[in-house]
Scaffold this motif. Sequence first.
Motif, PDB file in Angstrom:
ATOM      1  N   GLU A  69     -93.341 120.345 -16.954  1.00 18.70           N
ATOM      2  CA  GLU A  69     -92.830 121.381 -15.631  1.00 18.70           C
ATOM      3  C   GLU A  69     -93.674 122.393 -15.891  1.00 18.70           C
ATOM      4  O   GLU A  69     -94.051 122.936 -16.804  1.00 18.70           O
ATOM      5  N   MET A 118    -107.039 120.760 -20.830  1.00 21.73           N
ATOM      6  CA  MET A 118    -106.231 121.788 -20.673  1.00 21.73           C
ATOM      7  C   MET A 118    -106.884 122.993 -21.030  1.00 21.73           C
ATOM      8  O   MET A 118    -106.388 124.059 -21.098  1.00 21.73           O
ATOM      9  N   TYR A 128     -95.765 121.232 -13.563  1.00 20.65           N
ATOM     10  CA  TYR A 128     -96.785 120.229 -13.044  1.00 20.65           C
ATOM     11  C   TYR A 128     -96.376 118.864 -13.113  1.00 20.65           C
ATOM     12  O   TYR A 128     -97.020 118.101 -12.493  1.00 20.65           O
ATOM     13  N   GLY A 129     -95.238 118.580 -13.654  1.00 26.77           N
ATOM     14  CA  GLY A 129     -94.883 117.215 -13.786  1.00 26.77           C
ATOM     15  C   GLY A 129     -93.315 117.104 -14.240  1.00 26.77           C
ATOM     16  O   GLY A 129     -92.656 118.059 -14.172  1.00 26.77           O
ATOM     17  N   LEU A 149     -96.920 115.159 -17.452  1.00 22.16           N
ATOM     18  CA  LEU A 149     -97.247 116.451 -17.410  1.00 22.16           C
ATOM     19  C   LEU A 149     -95.858 117.084 -17.643  1.00 22.16           C
ATOM     20  O   LEU A 149     -94.897 116.705 -17.216  1.00 22.16           O
TER      21      LEU A 149
END
Length: 306
Positions: free
Chosen positions: A129, A198, A131-132, A127
């Motif tokens: 950024e 998403m 979120y990852g 994911l």
Amino acid sequence: MPTVRRSYGYRLNVSPSFLDLLDERRVLVADGATGTNYQEVGLEAGKPPEEWVLASPDRVVGLHREFVDAGADLVLTCTFGATSVRLEDSPLAGRAQELNLRAVELAREAAGERVLVAGSLGPTGKLFEPYGPLDHETAVAAYREQAQTLTEGGADLLVLETFFALEEATAAVEGVQAGSQLPLVVAFSFDQGTRTMMGLSPADVVHAFAGRGLAALGANCGRSLADTDLVVGELLAAGGGAPVWVKPNAGVPKMVEGRVVYEADPETLASHARAYVEQGARIVGGCCGSTPEHIRAIAAAVAPLR
């Protein structure tokens, strides 16, 4: 116009391009699934199909050849998970260039000069950024590298497939177009009915990539054929100008006596594919669960429309 293709380890070859064929024919037939077909002949569940490019090349060539014999106009390389980012935590870490070059070579061995080889590029599995761990620059660099290698290997076109997040797909398109001038197809997976994981709709995708110079845009994988019917309608209604690409799963998978079985038989998938072409789709094939027999049925169903 014919295009000159540089094939890794081979002479220079001349063949029609993807764009030539789209100009000449109303519909092109793409191949079917990779992973689910490999699992039927011994790939362990959870093992990435890309491992067979180096470990079992005869099986890779064999599946490509079955799709060619079934009537596919193009076959996708076994490189869906072969960005350096996706490979970094696998046994193939550090071997992205070798893997991608070899995969094109194997596909070309089966395809010869009458069938196109499409370089497959999938999501990194990470994911963005915040979120990852993935950032835009790293993603762009990874897709640029893979696109360059697939192009060097002799692919005829490149296909970004099974995307679900706009941020990653946008970075992927930027990277691919920085690394290659080959025709580029982008396909999203609408696995939440008519939305991606998403939340993107078909219209969102069309509008996001309008004016980006794509050779085709569409959907692959997803959920049910009924859902794909709706997705195709929304893609076509949104316009955008790019030819529509559709490679659905062979229906919904079910567990039958301990095996994963996809519900749509070849005739069922072919009837949906023909309907997509009649509505305006230009490239049809299959994704998870679709066998060479599914592609043979699709090729026969759309033949009168060519």
